[in-house]
Design an enzyme around this catalytic site. Structure first.
Site, PDB file in Angstrom:
ATOM      1  N   LEU A  33      31.226 -58.551  35.885  1.00 33.70           N
ATOM      2  CA  LEU A  33      31.189 -59.668  36.821  1.00 33.70           C
ATOM      3  C   LEU A  33      32.343 -60.221  36.685  1.00 33.70           C
ATOM      4  CD1 LEU A  33      27.888 -61.606  35.949  1.00 33.70           C
ATOM      5  CD2 LEU A  33      29.990 -62.732  37.240  1.00 33.70           C
ATOM      6  N   GLU A  57      35.037 -60.986  39.782  1.00 33.48           N
ATOM      7  CA  GLU A  57      35.499 -60.725  41.283  1.00 33.48           C
ATOM      8  C   GLU A  57      37.004 -60.871  41.426  1.00 33.48           C
ATOM      9  OE1 GLU A  57      33.320 -63.067  40.217  1.00 33.48           O
ATOM     10  OE2 GLU A  57      31.439 -62.687  41.728  1.00 33.48           O
ATOM     11  N   GLN A  76      28.836 -60.640  45.642  1.00 28.17           N
ATOM     12  CA  GLN A  76      27.306 -60.807  45.615  1.00 28.17           C
ATOM     13  C   GLN A  76      26.791 -61.964  46.688  1.00 28.17           C
ATOM     14  OE1 GLN A  76      24.547 -60.958  41.873  1.00 28.17           O
ATOM     15  NE2 GLN A  76      24.809 -58.943  42.512  1.00 28.17           N
ATOM     16  N   PHE A  77      27.553 -62.874  46.656  1.00 23.84           N
ATOM     17  CA  PHE A  77      27.480 -64.163  47.770  1.00 23.84           C
ATOM     18  C   PHE A  77      28.900 -64.302  47.957  1.00 23.84           C
ATOM     19  CE2 PHE A  77      23.522 -64.371  45.817  1.00 23.84           C
ATOM     20  CZ  PHE A  77      22.373 -64.578  46.710  1.00 23.84           C
ATOM     21  N   ALA A  78      29.163 -64.935  49.528  1.00 26.24           N
ATOM     22  CA  ALA A  78      30.323 -65.177  49.912  1.00 26.24           C
ATOM     23  C   ALA A  78      31.038 -66.379  48.983  1.00 26.24           C
ATOM     24  CB  ALA A  78      30.198 -65.865  51.335  1.00 26.24           C
ATOM     25  N   ASP A  79      30.175 -67.188  48.516  1.00 26.58           N
ATOM     26  CA  ASP A  79      30.456 -68.304  47.795  1.00 26.58           C
ATOM     27  C   ASP A  79      31.315 -67.874  46.360  1.00 26.58           C
ATOM     28  OD1 ASP A  79      27.859 -68.295  49.023  1.00 26.58           O
ATOM     29  OD2 ASP A  79      28.060 -70.456  48.580  1.00 26.58           O
ATOM     30  N   PHE A  80      30.835 -66.606  45.805  1.00 27.30           N
ATOM     31  CA  PHE A  80      31.736 -66.097  44.811  1.00 27.30           C
ATOM     32  C   PHE A  80      33.198 -65.583  44.986  1.00 27.30           C
ATOM     33  CE2 PHE A  80      27.011 -65.903  43.267  1.00 27.30           C
ATOM     34  CZ  PHE A  80      27.237 -67.136  42.879  1.00 27.30           C
ATOM     35  N   HIS A 111      25.398 -70.859  47.154  1.00 26.68           N
ATOM     36  CA  HIS A 111      24.754 -69.705  47.645  1.00 26.68           C
ATOM     37  C   HIS A 111      24.497 -69.679  49.364  1.00 26.68           C
ATOM     38  CE1 HIS A 111      23.709 -69.060  43.508  1.00 26.68           C
ATOM     39  NE2 HIS A 111      23.726 -67.687  43.738  1.00 26.68           N
TER      40      HIS A 111
END
Ligand SMILES: Cc1ncc(C[n+]2csc(CCOP(=O)(O)OP(=O)(O)O)c2C)c(N)n1
Ligand SMILES: [Mg+2]
Lengths: 346, 321
Positions: free
Chosen positions: B56, B58, B80-84, B125
């Site tokens: 985990l 990025e 996993q999501f653009a936000d991350f 998200h």
């Protein structure tokens, strides 16, 4: 700095019996609340995801139950129980999931992303690890203000320990010698990812030594062990011994979210000690210590369920936000609001 | 047989892995689990050792991709999501995006960003980050709106020697379907006229293409013919196609789901204003999301982003100006 690694698995305990009962009843209430959330999700009554902490109630309750007014709590995904123990309510839980304007997030954010920062109850963002330095910052400010004896607790999963923010936050807290307790719920998986793809140290607790902070270990399925361990850790932080790391081993007994059947979880783990249900262990402990009978626990369970129903009834009757009435502004300084909204007139 | 937008992305990654031994996939839960959205379903089994679950982390995931690219690999990383991706931001905009300019060594990585709002997804998200990445020199930013483009642009993203930010819209994953995967494609960097018209031009991309097409359809009964342009990539931005359309229609509305300040819409209007001012019969208009975090409650969310009815209403204003 002392390295205090403690293994506490005993049922005999010096913990106050009223505390044990209170903790267990919080666990029951959290379980009843989450069972209801799961059924609301299945009925399509909650928009977006539902992420539950089933199996982690003992650790979560222990995380915050030793905190006092004025302390800081920064819970994460699986902390419904710890939230309740810190003063969050079942009503505010449902309000947030259902988007009631009366909830603390007023429909702007939902589910587990809730808090009341002014009351020391910090509201997580989704980005894992991000709360560690923030709770450290809260403690730093308290110290600047001359407050003493304040403790901050935040929790994280095995996956979250791989983030830069976790590392930077704990290291910083250690350098600043802040009264921060980081509770690591090692539930063996981060979504589908097993520990073997997450870290290569033999035990997450090994990290504590690397940061130069104290570390505690406990069985996350054992309520008494969780309570004893957290009592020590919170007390050590409160007494000025700097950051404390607690690593508890357990298993989440639900999917990552309610959309997930958790088919990737090793069946052997479910059968092992780590897969025990802490509510069942807790019941055995209470009955074994003559603190409650099976009948009493059944009554408490019913009471918890009734409390959940009553709260849900209220939350379901409350309104969601009205977009036309909504104050579409993301900063508090009104005169500095940019004020450009293409959609304003629609 | 039909294929969804998500299946197209999966199929393109499968083809890239098959055709090019330099390709590998790295990201959280992308292995046996097949990814949070199943965009890498079965790929770990099909390509042992080349589709791996990442910790985990990025920042380290993108950093690993950059290092591997320096050594000649063609990594695809999934956020996993653009936000991350904000957590991997430094590696994307400072490491990947500057490598070629500084060293003449290109950086052929693909960063997949499951983007955009969906019901109840809330502030973390739901984000649309194309403008943020487009702002930095050194990145190609793709925003496919169709199943065909999701497929062909993913293949091109892997083939291109530069870092590509691949913004795939989560709202399109399951609903958007095509009869089959395409065998040919328009070149990346060229916009597409998704619907021809003469009265006004709507420039848009990603999920907003479908809201805009709906709005254009709604205006037919009033006798208006709206031209809708799908940008496909927001960087490079196909200014020529936009200007040629505005030359025909004289009116411009730009629609995007991202925040208003300094985004793709602002860039399109700025280019039309500076390079094609004389083509305009009316002041250009724009629709973005509101300037707040993306709200959780469905009613707030519906009022936060442009919808077909908001687009149609804005078009009516534009057409009567
Ligand atoms: C920085 C970041 N990356 C990715 C995610 C997506 N995500 C949400 S929960 C999760 C797994 C978390 O695992 P862990 O930290 O072990 O907590 P658990 O869910 O097991 O309680 C992931 C990858 C995220 N929330 N934040
Ligand atoms: Mg975990």
């Amino acid at each position: 700095m002392v390295m205090a690694v403690k293994e506490k698995m005993v049922v005999r305990t010096d913990l106050d019996s009223a505390l044990l009962v209170r903790a267990y009843r919080v666990m029951l209430l959290a379980r009843a609340t989450e069972d209801k959330l799961a059924s609301l999700y299945r009925a399509g009554m909650i928009k977006g995801g539902v992420f539950l902490g089933k199996g982690q109630e003992a650790l979560s309750t222990a995380s915050s139950i030793f905190l006092q007014k004025g302390d800081i709590f920064g819970p994460l995904i699986r902390d419904q129980a710890g939230r309740l123990a810190f003063g969050d309510t079942v009503l505010d839980t449902f309000r947030t999931y259902l988007g009631s304007v009366k909830g603390p997030m007023r429909g702007r954010d939902g589910n587990i992303h809730r808090g009341r920062p002014r009351e020391g109850y910090y509201a997580m963002i989704s980005h894992l690890g991000a709360l560690v330095p923030v709770v450290a910052g809260g403690l730093y400010a308290r110290r600047l203000r001359g407050e003493t004896g304040v403790v901050g607790v935040t929790s994280i999963g095995d996956g979250g320990t791989s983030t830069g923010a976790f590392h930077e936050g704990i290291n910083l807290a250690a350098v600043e010698h802040l009264p921060l307790v980081v509770v690591i719920a090692n539930n063996q998986y981060a979504y589908s990812t097993p520990n073997s793809r997450q870290f290569a140290c033999a035990d997450l607790l090994d990290k504590a030594a690397g940061y130069g902070i104290a570390g505690f270990k406990c069985d996350g399925t054992n309520p008494v062990a969780c309570l004893e361990t957290l009592q020590l850790a919170v007390q050590a932080a409160r007494e000025g011994n700097g950051p404390q790391m607690v690593v508890a081993t357990l298993l989440r007994l639900v999917g990552h979210g309610e959309h997930d059947d958790a088919g990737y979880v090793d069946a052997a783990l479910r059968q092992a000690n780590v897969g025990r249900d802490c509510l069942e262990v807790g019941a055995t402990q209470l009955i074994g210590s003559d603190l409650a009978s099976g009948e009493e626990i059944a009554v408490w369970t019913k009471e918890a369920q009734a409390q959940v129903e009553a709260a849900l009834n209220i939350a379901q009757r409350e309104k969601g936000p009205d977009p036309a009435e909504e104050d579409w502004r993301a900063i508090s300084t009104e005169r500095l609001v940019d004020g450009h909204h293409d959609l304003e007139d629609e | 047989m039909s294929v969804t937008y998500l299946e197209a992305i999966r199929a393109a990654q499968e083809k890239a892995l098959t055709d090019d031994p330099r390709v590998f996939i790295y990201g959280q839960d992308v292995g046996a689990f097949g990814g949070a959205f199943k965009a890498t379903k079965n790929l770990a089994a099909e390509f042992p050792g080349r589709v791996m679950d990442a910790p985990l982390s990025e920042d380290a995931i993108v950093g690993l991709a950059v290092g591997a690219a320096i050594e000649g690999a063609r990594p695809i990383v999934e956020m996993q999501f653009a936000d991350f991706s904000t957590v991997g931001f430094n590696q994307i905009v400072n490491q990947a995006a500057t490598l070629y300019y500084r060293t003449e060594v290109p950086c052929p990585i693909v960063v997949r960003l499951p983007s955009g709002g969906t019901l109840g997804a809330g502030p973390f998200h739901s984000q649309s980050m194309e403008a943020v990445y487009a702002h930095y020199p050194g990145l190609v930013v793709m925003t496919p709106a169709t199943v065909e483009d999701a497929y062909s642009m993913m293949l091109e993203a892997v083939a291109i020697d530069d870092p590509v930010i691949f913004c795939e819209h989560k709202l399109l994953y399951y609903h958007l379907k095509a009869d089959k995967l395409p065998d040919s494609a328009q070149p990346v960097g060229k916009a597409r006229i998704a619907r021809a018209g003469r009265d006004a031009t709507v420039v848009t991309y990603s999920a907003m293409l479908h809201e805009s097409l709906q709005a254009a359809e709604d205006l037919v009964e009033d006798g208006w013919q709206i031209e809708v342009i799908d940008l496909r990539t927001v960087k490079p931005l196909d200014t020529d196609t936009i200007l040629a359309s505005v030359a025909r229609t004289g009116r411009l509305l730009v629609v995007g789901e991202a925040w208003p300040w300094g985004g793709v819409n602002a860039e399109v209007i700025s280019r039309v204003a500076t390079e094609g001012f004389g083509l305009l019969d009316a002041a250009p208009m724009r629709l973005n999301a509101r300037d707040t975090p993306v709200p959780y409650h469905p009613d707030l969310w519906a009022a936060h982003r442009p919808t077909a009815s908001a687009i149609a209403a804005r078009l009516r204003q534009l057409l009567t100006q």
